[in-house]
Write a protein that holds these residues in place. Sequence first.
Motif, mmCIF file in Angstrom:
data_model
loop_
_atom_site.group_PDB
_atom_site.id
_atom_site.type_symbol
_atom_site.label_atom_id
_atom_site.label_comp_id
_atom_site.label_asym_id
_atom_site.label_seq_id
_atom_site.Cartn_x
_atom_site.Cartn_y
_atom_site.Cartn_z
ATOM 1 N N HIS A 146 0.833 -1.209 0.000
ATOM 2 C CA HIS A 146 0.000 0.000 0.000
ATOM 3 C C HIS A 146 0.870 1.262 0.000
ATOM 4 O O HIS A 146 0.709 2.146 -0.844
ATOM 5 C CB HIS A 146 -0.917 -0.030 1.234
ATOM 6 C CG HIS A 146 -1.823 1.148 1.362
ATOM 7 N ND1 HIS A 146 -3.161 1.092 1.053
ATOM 8 C CD2 HIS A 146 -1.585 2.429 1.764
ATOM 9 C CE1 HIS A 146 -3.707 2.279 1.250
ATOM 10 N NE2 HIS A 146 -2.768 3.111 1.685
ATOM 11 N N HIS A 206 1.699 4.425 -2.817
ATOM 12 C CA HIS A 206 1.757 5.890 -2.679
ATOM 13 C C HIS A 206 3.078 6.406 -3.258
ATOM 14 O O HIS A 206 3.116 7.428 -3.943
ATOM 15 C CB HIS A 206 1.678 6.297 -1.204
ATOM 16 C CG HIS A 206 0.291 6.247 -0.626
ATOM 17 N ND1 HIS A 206 -0.755 6.977 -1.143
ATOM 18 C CD2 HIS A 206 -0.218 5.567 0.441
ATOM 19 C CE1 HIS A 206 -1.849 6.737 -0.417
ATOM 20 N NE2 HIS A 206 -1.549 5.883 0.541
ATOM 21 N N GLU A 230 -5.802 7.750 -2.776
ATOM 22 C CA GLU A 230 -5.581 6.335 -2.471
ATOM 23 C C GLU A 230 -5.613 5.443 -3.719
ATOM 24 O O GLU A 230 -5.637 4.220 -3.601
ATOM 25 C CB GLU A 230 -6.623 5.837 -1.457
ATOM 26 C CG GLU A 230 -6.559 6.539 -0.097
ATOM 27 C CD GLU A 230 -5.237 6.300 0.636
ATOM 28 O OE1 GLU A 230 -4.617 5.242 0.452
ATOM 29 O OE2 GLU A 230 -4.822 7.209 1.388
ATOM 30 N N SER A 248 -2.209 3.411 -4.115
ATOM 31 C CA SER A 248 -1.946 2.585 -2.939
ATOM 32 C C SER A 248 -2.867 1.365 -2.903
ATOM 33 O O SER A 248 -2.410 0.231 -2.709
ATOM 34 C CB SER A 248 -2.126 3.420 -1.673
ATOM 35 O OG SER A 248 -3.412 4.002 -1.647
HETATM 36 ZN ZN ZN Z 1 -3.020 5.203 1.984
#
Ligand code: ZN
Length: 584
Positions: free
Chosen positions: A375, A379, A402, A405
Amino acid sequence: MTYWDLTTIYPSFESDTYQNDLTKLKTLMAELETLELTDDFTKSATAYIEKANAVLKLLFPLNIYAHLTFSVDSSNQAAIKYSDTLGMLQAQLAAPAVKFQKWVASFDADTIENVTDNLLVEHKFFMHELQQNAAYLLSEKEEVLLSKLRQVGANAWGDLMAKLTGNLQAEIELDGKTETLTLTMLRNLASHKDSAVRKRAYQTELNAYSKIEESIAAALNGIKGDVNMTSKMRGFDSPLAEAVHNSRLDLATLDAMLSAMTDKLPVFRKYLKRKAKLLGHKNGLPFYDLFAPINESDMTYSYDEAKQFVLDNFATFSEELKNSAQKAFDDNWVDVEPRKGKRGGAFCAPIIGRRQSRVMLNFTGSFDGVTTMAHELGHAYHNWQLFDEHMLLADYPLPLAETASIFCETIVTNAAIKKADKNEAIYILEKSIMNSTQVIVDIMSRFIFEKTVFDNRQQGPLSVDMLKQAMLDAQLQTYGDGLDKDFMHPYMWACKSHYYSAYNNYYNYPYAFGLLFALGLYAEYQNGRPNFVADYNQLLKNTTRMNVKDVAASMGIDVTKKDFWLASLGIIEQQIEQFIELTN
Ligand SMILES: [Zn+2]
């Protein structure tokens, strides 16, 4: 122990480079503050944009260096001191920024549209947005008064709430001993192995809230009343309209997404009822068992194994994705294990102007640690796509934050399920569905609750009973018969701190958007859409230069259509079907 290396940002706070950059920053800021804006649009806009980018290129690394140092060493006095100094410098930027915004707004949209200078062309969206948002600005006098009143008003209410909940402690019996725990510690018991402990923690938590309910209800009424008033003064139809506008979204898109989520609520209830049954409950899942483990996993990973697993699976997507993660490992951008003085959780920080990122983990070898690693490196990949971006354009809105991610997390989770045995597959699936249920079902209950509070606050303050009832109604509407009606959570409004910030209204639906947008993209990827990787990279680059609808449209996705959202929810539905089959 694997620590990150911050010396490639700055050698130390005392170093000449840090101190010189700080001096240079103050000089540049003074120049920005006194910059004259004339009738010559091209000349003045170029001068401001160049100067503002130069300021941010210094301010950002100076600030992030202090922030990152503090996050792994909370007693570092220099980090605390410089965070404060830089925070104040950052606040000073508001004045020249507002001056520039009002200046841009004094020209018409065509002036911006017709710019030919390369730097200005690249900042077109930025300037158009400033111009459009200027319509919601009040007079300079009112803006100053408002921000000062926020300090002693809404922000003070927020501080009061934080103090009351932070200081609140309650006694609970654990292993035959009476222990005094904070609210956070009590909530962490929600994933305890022993169901009696989970239930006791929940009851203790609810009792504890009842002691501070009147005060925090007053705080909530104060803050929501302020936002209702100021939102209207700025010319927005409602706080929701303002929040949606600020996240570069539109109400048609939000409606399409919420409508699809509502349609699929019964699917999540099916999962909740199965989980209830597995834990021996008859009338749906009690709130205190939402995070209960249903089986144990003996999947453990060394850090090197986790790294390799992530790298191998990133490579199945693209060489570039793998290389971006490899670079993070090779250049020591990752801080791995927990240690004293290091904060909890995980995050990824961009250092765009320096073409770097930093990833903080609290890796302990569990499977969750592997998905968290994927995750956060997702990013970092988003940052990677923005390494050449201008500093003024380095920000993307919450609904798109998001995308990369969750996309990366999904790649790794799916790969793990493929090679798992039955027990492991149940464990992985349940973790993933439990998380999605929070992001879809619980987020929706929070959205409904917040809207009810804003609407009713127009007629006057809401009593504690009204707030509790509004929360129970919202949970009933969303969780439905998936939850046991005798064990819901009437105090969730006391538990989530975002309700108590006048700046973060509706800090909920962007998370549902983030999950479903990423899953929708993943569905396209799985369906073998041609040229996916290149289009996806471009989409990530577009996140700072377009509104959300246009970012999606750049990949041919229409987020105003319910079908897109239903397809994303379909991926979670498949997981739920698989979970139900495996636990039959
Ligand atoms: Zn995140």
